[in-house]
Design a protein around this motif. Structure first.
Motif, PDB file in Angstrom:
ATOM      1  N   GLY A   1      50.293  22.267  55.585  1.00 45.29           N
ATOM      2  CA  GLY A   1      49.720  23.054  54.504  1.00 45.29           C
ATOM      3  C   GLY A   1      50.063  22.436  53.169  1.00 45.29           C
ATOM      4  N   THR A   2      49.245  22.694  52.173  1.00 48.01           N
ATOM      5  CA  THR A   2      49.461  22.145  50.826  1.00 48.01           C
ATOM      6  C   THR A   2      49.515  23.281  49.813  1.00 48.01           C
ATOM      7  OG1 THR A   2      47.093  21.873  50.428  1.00 48.01           O
ATOM      8  CG2 THR A   2      48.269  20.007  51.415  1.00 48.01           C
ATOM      9  N   ARG A   3      50.211  23.015  48.733  1.00 44.91           N
ATOM     10  CA  ARG A   3      50.275  23.959  47.621  1.00 44.91           C
ATOM     11  C   ARG A   3      50.197  23.179  46.320  1.00 44.91           C
ATOM     12  NH1 ARG A   3      49.595  26.733  51.300  1.00 44.91           N
ATOM     13  NH2 ARG A   3      50.579  28.716  51.904  1.00 44.91           N
ATOM     14  N   SER A   4      49.433  23.728  45.365  1.00 41.04           N
ATOM     15  CA  SER A   4      49.302  23.094  44.050  1.00 41.04           C
ATOM     16  C   SER A   4      49.343  24.169  42.974  1.00 41.04           C
ATOM     17  CB  SER A   4      47.995  22.310  43.964  1.00 41.04           C
ATOM     18  OG  SER A   4      47.848  21.734  42.674  1.00 41.04           O
ATOM     19  N   LYS A   5      50.095  23.922  41.936  1.00 39.56           N
ATOM     20  CA  LYS A   5      50.214  24.890  40.844  1.00 39.56           C
ATOM     21  C   LYS A   5      49.164  24.675  39.764  1.00 39.56           C
ATOM     22  CE  LYS A   5      54.135  26.071  39.193  1.00 39.56           C
ATOM     23  NZ  LYS A   5      55.436  25.994  38.491  1.00 39.56           N
ATOM     24  N   GLY A   6      48.338  23.642  39.924  1.00 39.30           N
ATOM     25  CA  GLY A   6      47.357  23.364  38.886  1.00 39.30           C
ATOM     26  C   GLY A   6      46.035  22.889  39.442  1.00 39.30           C
ATOM     27  N   CYS A   7      45.008  22.941  38.601  1.00 33.89           N
ATOM     28  CA  CYS A   7      43.668  22.446  38.936  1.00 33.89           C
ATOM     29  C   CYS A   7      43.204  21.585  37.775  1.00 33.89           C
ATOM     30  CB  CYS A   7      42.715  23.612  39.171  1.00 33.89           C
ATOM     31  SG  CYS A   7      40.975  23.134  39.332  1.00 33.89           S
ATOM     32  N   ALA A   8      42.739  20.378  38.069  1.00 29.97           N
ATOM     33  CA  ALA A   8      42.378  19.436  37.018  1.00 29.97           C
ATOM     34  C   ALA A   8      41.285  19.995  36.114  1.00 29.97           C
ATOM     35  CB  ALA A   8      41.936  18.114  37.638  1.00 29.97           C
ATOM     36  N   ILE A   9      40.279  20.669  36.693  1.00 32.76           N
ATOM     37  CA  ILE A   9      39.168  21.201  35.886  1.00 32.76           C
ATOM     38  C   ILE A   9      39.653  22.342  34.998  1.00 32.76           C
ATOM     39  CG2 ILE A   9      36.920  22.348  36.010  1.00 32.76           C
ATOM     40  CD1 ILE A   9      36.368  20.806  38.554  1.00 32.76           C
ATOM     41  N   CYS A  10      40.462  23.228  35.552  1.00 27.70           N
ATOM     42  CA  CYS A  10      41.007  24.346  34.767  1.00 27.70           C
ATOM     43  C   CYS A  10      41.891  23.841  33.630  1.00 27.70           C
ATOM     44  CB  CYS A  10      41.796  25.279  35.666  1.00 27.70           C
ATOM     45  SG  CYS A  10      40.802  26.142  36.908  1.00 27.70           S
ATOM     46  N   LEU A  11      42.760  22.869  33.951  1.00 30.36           N
ATOM     47  CA  LEU A  11      43.668  22.335  32.938  1.00 30.36           C
ATOM     48  C   LEU A  11      42.898  21.612  31.830  1.00 30.36           C
ATOM     49  CD1 LEU A  11      46.506  20.931  35.243  1.00 30.36           C
ATOM     50  CD2 LEU A  11      46.604  22.964  33.798  1.00 30.36           C
ATOM     51  N   ASN A  12      41.830  20.895  32.192  1.00 28.75           N
ATOM     52  CA  ASN A  12      41.033  20.169  31.212  1.00 28.75           C
ATOM     53  C   ASN A  12      40.301  21.143  30.276  1.00 28.75           C
ATOM     54  OD1 ASN A  12      39.925  17.731  30.098  1.00 28.75           O
ATOM     55  ND2 ASN A  12      37.997  18.202  31.143  1.00 28.75           N
ATOM     56  N   ALA A  13      39.753  22.239  30.842  1.00 32.16           N
ATOM     57  CA  ALA A  13      39.073  23.242  30.014  1.00 32.16           C
ATOM     58  C   ALA A  13      40.051  23.941  29.082  1.00 32.16           C
ATOM     59  CB  ALA A  13      38.377  24.257  30.922  1.00 32.16           C
ATOM     60  N   GLU A  14      41.246  24.230  29.592  1.00 31.65           N
ATOM     61  CA  GLU A  14      42.267  24.882  28.765  1.00 31.65           C
ATOM     62  C   GLU A  14      42.720  23.964  27.639  1.00 31.65           C
ATOM     63  OE1 GLU A  14      46.731  26.852  29.262  1.00 31.65           O
ATOM     64  OE2 GLU A  14      45.606  26.175  31.025  1.00 31.65           O
ATOM     65  N   ARG A  15      42.846  22.666  27.949  1.00 30.85           N
ATOM     66  CA  ARG A  15      43.282  21.709  26.938  1.00 30.85           C
ATOM     67  C   ARG A  15      42.245  21.603  25.808  1.00 30.85           C
ATOM     68  NH1 ARG A  15      43.474  17.660  30.073  1.00 30.85           N
ATOM     69  NH2 ARG A  15      45.553  18.127  30.894  1.00 30.85           N
ATOM     70  N   ARG A  16      40.970  21.681  26.160  1.00 25.85           N
ATOM     71  CA  ARG A  16      39.902  21.566  25.157  1.00 25.85           C
ATOM     72  C   ARG A  16      39.489  22.918  24.568  1.00 25.85           C
ATOM     73  NH1 ARG A  16      35.712  16.995  27.567  1.00 25.85           N
ATOM     74  NH2 ARG A  16      37.275  15.358  27.912  1.00 25.85           N
ATOM     75  N   ARG A  17      40.133  23.978  25.044  1.00 24.75           N
ATOM     76  CA  ARG A  17      39.834  25.328  24.570  1.00 24.75           C
ATOM     77  C   ARG A  17      38.381  25.700  24.810  1.00 24.75           C
ATOM     78  NH1 ARG A  17      43.193  25.669  18.812  1.00 24.75           N
ATOM     79  NH2 ARG A  17      45.252  25.254  19.717  1.00 24.75           N
ATOM     80  N   LYS A  18      37.912  25.394  26.029  1.00 24.37           N
ATOM     81  CA  LYS A  18      36.562  25.723  26.423  1.00 24.37           C
ATOM     82  C   LYS A  18      36.596  26.623  27.656  1.00 24.37           C
ATOM     83  CE  LYS A  18      34.344  21.502  24.692  1.00 24.37           C
ATOM     84  NZ  LYS A  18      33.473  20.340  25.047  1.00 24.37           N
TER      85      LYS A  18
ATOM     86  N   SER B   1      59.417  28.266  45.496  1.00 27.02           N
ATOM     87  CA  SER B   1      58.935  29.157  46.561  1.00 27.02           C
ATOM     88  C   SER B   1      57.849  28.522  47.409  1.00 27.02           C
ATOM     89  CB  SER B   1      58.414  30.461  45.949  1.00 27.02           C
ATOM     90  OG  SER B   1      57.283  30.210  45.124  1.00 27.02           O
ATOM     91  N   MET B   2      57.421  27.306  47.055  1.00 33.08           N
ATOM     92  CA  MET B   2      56.344  26.644  47.805  1.00 33.08           C
ATOM     93  C   MET B   2      56.721  26.398  49.257  1.00 33.08           C
ATOM     94  SD  MET B   2      54.616  23.763  45.388  1.00 33.08           S
ATOM     95  CE  MET B   2      53.754  24.174  43.870  1.00 33.08           C
ATOM     96  N   GLU B   3      57.928  25.914  49.484  1.00 30.76           N
ATOM     97  CA  GLU B   3      58.322  25.518  50.835  1.00 30.76           C
ATOM     98  C   GLU B   3      58.290  26.705  51.782  1.00 30.76           C
ATOM     99  OE1 GLU B   3      61.705  22.698  52.979  1.00 30.76           O
ATOM    100  OE2 GLU B   3      61.655  22.946  50.800  1.00 30.76           O
ATOM    101  N   GLY B   4      58.791  27.848  51.325  1.00 31.38           N
ATOM    102  CA  GLY B   4      58.748  29.047  52.154  1.00 31.38           C
ATOM    103  C   GLY B   4      57.333  29.553  52.361  1.00 31.38           C
ATOM    104  N   SER B   5      56.501  29.432  51.320  1.00 35.11           N
ATOM    105  CA  SER B   5      55.115  29.887  51.415  1.00 35.11           C
ATOM    106  C   SER B   5      54.332  29.083  52.456  1.00 35.11           C
ATOM    107  CB  SER B   5      54.440  29.769  50.046  1.00 35.11           C
ATOM    108  OG  SER B   5      53.068  30.070  50.126  1.00 35.11           O
ATOM    109  N   VAL B   6      54.490  27.755  52.428  1.00 33.90           N
ATOM    110  CA  VAL B   6      53.795  26.912  53.412  1.00 33.90           C
ATOM    111  C   VAL B   6      54.329  27.182  54.816  1.00 33.90           C
ATOM    112  CG1 VAL B   6      53.314  24.539  54.116  1.00 33.90           C
ATOM    113  CG2 VAL B   6      53.301  25.135  51.708  1.00 33.90           C
ATOM    114  N   ALA B   7      55.638  27.397  54.933  1.00 34.86           N
ATOM    115  CA  ALA B   7      56.230  27.661  56.250  1.00 34.86           C
ATOM    116  C   ALA B   7      55.628  28.912  56.871  1.00 34.86           C
ATOM    117  CB  ALA B   7      57.745  27.807  56.112  1.00 34.86           C
ATOM    118  N   VAL B   8      55.435  29.952  56.075  1.00 37.65           N
ATOM    119  CA  VAL B   8      54.826  31.183  56.582  1.00 37.65           C
ATOM    120  C   VAL B   8      53.383  30.921  57.008  1.00 37.65           C
ATOM    121  CG1 VAL B   8      54.064  33.501  55.948  1.00 37.65           C
ATOM    122  CG2 VAL B   8      56.334  32.717  55.275  1.00 37.65           C
ATOM    123  N   GLY B   9      52.635  30.155  56.202  1.00 36.70           N
ATOM    124  CA  GLY B   9      51.261  29.826  56.562  1.00 36.70           C
ATOM    125  C   GLY B   9      51.181  29.044  57.872  1.00 36.70           C
TER     126      GLY B   9
END
Length: 523
Positions: free
Chosen positions: A95-112, A129-137
């Protein structure tokens, strides 16, 4: 692109160098988006097959798995958790976990405004908490597949086992990974050294670790025995052998007993250090159940390196859709082999590349051969020897150079003890002797090549006069040393004796003290 662990820029650089027309980055990304989901599907299918194989080889629905999580970005914003079956050595879920999204971060950076898209943010909590979250999944996935995890092998750095026990498998037990346990013990011992415990030299630390690991290996699957051995280890190092078990040789010869790996074979003596060591060993003794049923998560560490080859940490693909595709490629390569590329091509309706199949077979064979070579005892022993040799050479060089690098070392004056370079070329002069001079040539044979090697023969010659005494060492003679000197140590009726290789007759031997005193009188 994902298989090679490179991006669009690297592909175009390679193509341009080979005089092949380049493709636009958008074109390459679109092709990646069409092939990536197929790669993930092949990876998921391989995990289901691996879980079925693990269940079949275990003989029941209860399996043993090792679990770990690797981080792809500094600051641990993205991670990959994976479970590997103890019998097959294959990935049964991930399983994978990510705290960010490139498109969301880019829009936030440009204030759009954020445009409609497939958001790649899959975790809103803290990175811890990622390691425990993936373990449960992973646990839920295996449980829904009819697989029950009875034992989880892993490090003791996260609360994944607590969450698994609470939310998925009520009766799951935990086994500690020995590599992490040894590393954590070493860190605790070096911390004592930094706190001013002078008795904790590097040699003593290695001796303590050696005793600890010996106790763990000798008491596998026997928690009470392991607990007793760990509680007796520190007193043993300080000369108290009343609680020692059969592993201690003191009871066989109390008068002549010496420690094999402590400096000069002597007992430790500092009571303050002894108190701190007892605290450390008591903590491990209280967790003897985890240590006794020990396992290894080395396969997980190896897979982390495979993921890093598909998604180098020096480049960030973590917040994009490429992240999942690259992890899927790593999983498929682990479970299927390098020829997973051909399977992805077939699933995508493409003809498998003949060159890719040939290279895949070659790489799989090379990986298997290298794995067998590295797991052999001679190679492991040689690896340790080379490590000690490099460490010894490095220490000798650093002593001669003085402090060349360190925190704020530029603000401090140069060391006074730096050895000056040679003033000129080294010259050798013949030894001047007279008629009354008696030249003595002597030689030593020893049990090995390290600093702790013991003398097994002292021989000398002066003219027609010769001297030779054999000494029975307390340690065994290293196989490489035996090849050179032709001597070995055997034990007959509990008595150690020295003899030549191929001979059953023991050599007449004396103690080291007697050999040296006799040699002095001979001189």
């Amino acid at each position: 692109m994902d298989h090679a662990g490179i991006g669009a820029t690297h592909v175009n650089n390679l193509m341009a160098t080979l005089n092949i027309p380049v493709a636009s980055e958008k074109c390459l990304r679109n092709h990646e988006k069409s092939i990536g989901p197929i790669t993930e599907s092949v990876a998921a299918s391989s995990c289901k097959d691996s879980a079925s194989k693990e269940k079949a080889q275990s003989g029941s629905e209860d399996i043993v798995m090792s679990y770990d999580m690797g981080w792809q970005k500094r600051g641990r914003a993205t991670g990959v958790g994976h479970a590997i079956g103890a019998k097959t050595g294959l990935i049964i879920a991930y399983g994978t976990r990510s705290k960010g999204c490139a498109i969301c971060l880019n829009a936030e950076r440009r204030r759009k405004a954020v445009p409609p898209h497939d958001c790649k943010k899959t975790h809103s909590g803290s990175a811890k908490s990622m390691e425990g979250s993936v373990a449960v999944g992973i646990g839920n996935f295996l449980k829904n597949s009819g697989v029950n995890v009875a034992v989880m092998v892993g490090d003791d750095d996260s609360s994944a086992i607590k969450r698994l026990r609470t939310e998925v498998f009520e009766n799951i037990s935990k086994s500690s990974d020995l590599n992490h346990v040894k590393k954590n013990l070493g860190n605790a011992l070096y911390k004592l050294k930094q706190q001013g415990h002078k008795e904790m030299s590097d040699m003593v630390i290695k001796s303590v670790q050696k005793c600890f690991m010996f106790a763990v290996h000798q008491s596998k699957n026997d928690a009470p025995s392991l607990k007793a051995s760990l509680m007796a280890t520190v007193p043993h190092l300080y000369g108290d052998h009343k609680d020692c078990g059969d592993w201690c040789a003191y009871s066989k010869d109390p008068a002549n007993y010496k420690h094999k790996s402590l400096p000069y074979g002597r007992d430790l003596s500092n009571e303050r250090t002894k108190s701190e060591l007892m605290k450390i060993f008591t903590m491990y003794a209280e967790n003897a159940n985890k240590l006794a049923n020990h396992g290894s998560s080395q396969a997980n560490e190896s897979f982390n390196n495979t993921v890093a080859s598909k998604q180098p940490k020096s480049r960030s693909y973590a917040s994009s859709g490429s992240f999942g595709f690259r992890v899927g490629a790593a999983v498929a390569q682990k479970n299927i082999g390098y020829n997973y590329v051909s399977k992805v091509c077939i699933e995508a309706g493409l003809s498998p590349s003949r060159h890719a199949e040939t290279l895949g077979q070659k790489m799989d064979g090379k990986r298997k051969k290298e794995s067998l070579r590295k797991s052999s005892k001679p190679v492991k022993r040689r690896r340790l020897e080379l490590s000690k040799l490099r460490s010894s050479k490095q220490s000798a060089v650093e002593v001669g150079e003085g402090t060349q690098y360190g925190s704020e070392c530029a603000r401090r004056p140069l060391d006074d003890h730096v050895l000056p370079p040679p003033s000129g070329p080294v010259s050798y002069k013949p030894l001047e002797t007279s008629k009354d001079t008696n030249l003595v040539f002597f030689d030593l044979e020893s049990t090995g090549f390290g600093d702790c090697a013991e003398i097994v023969q002292l021989a000398a010659q002066s003219g027609s006069n010769t001297f030779s005494h054999y000494v029975v060492p307390e340690k065994s003679i290293h196989p490489k040393a035996t090849e050179k000197i032709g001597l070995t140590v055997t034990v007959v009726n509990g008595q150690r004796r020295l003899q030549r290789v191929g001979s059953k007759e023991p050599l007449q031997s004396v103690t080291l003290h007697d050999a040296i005193t006799t040699f002095i009188r001979w001189l």
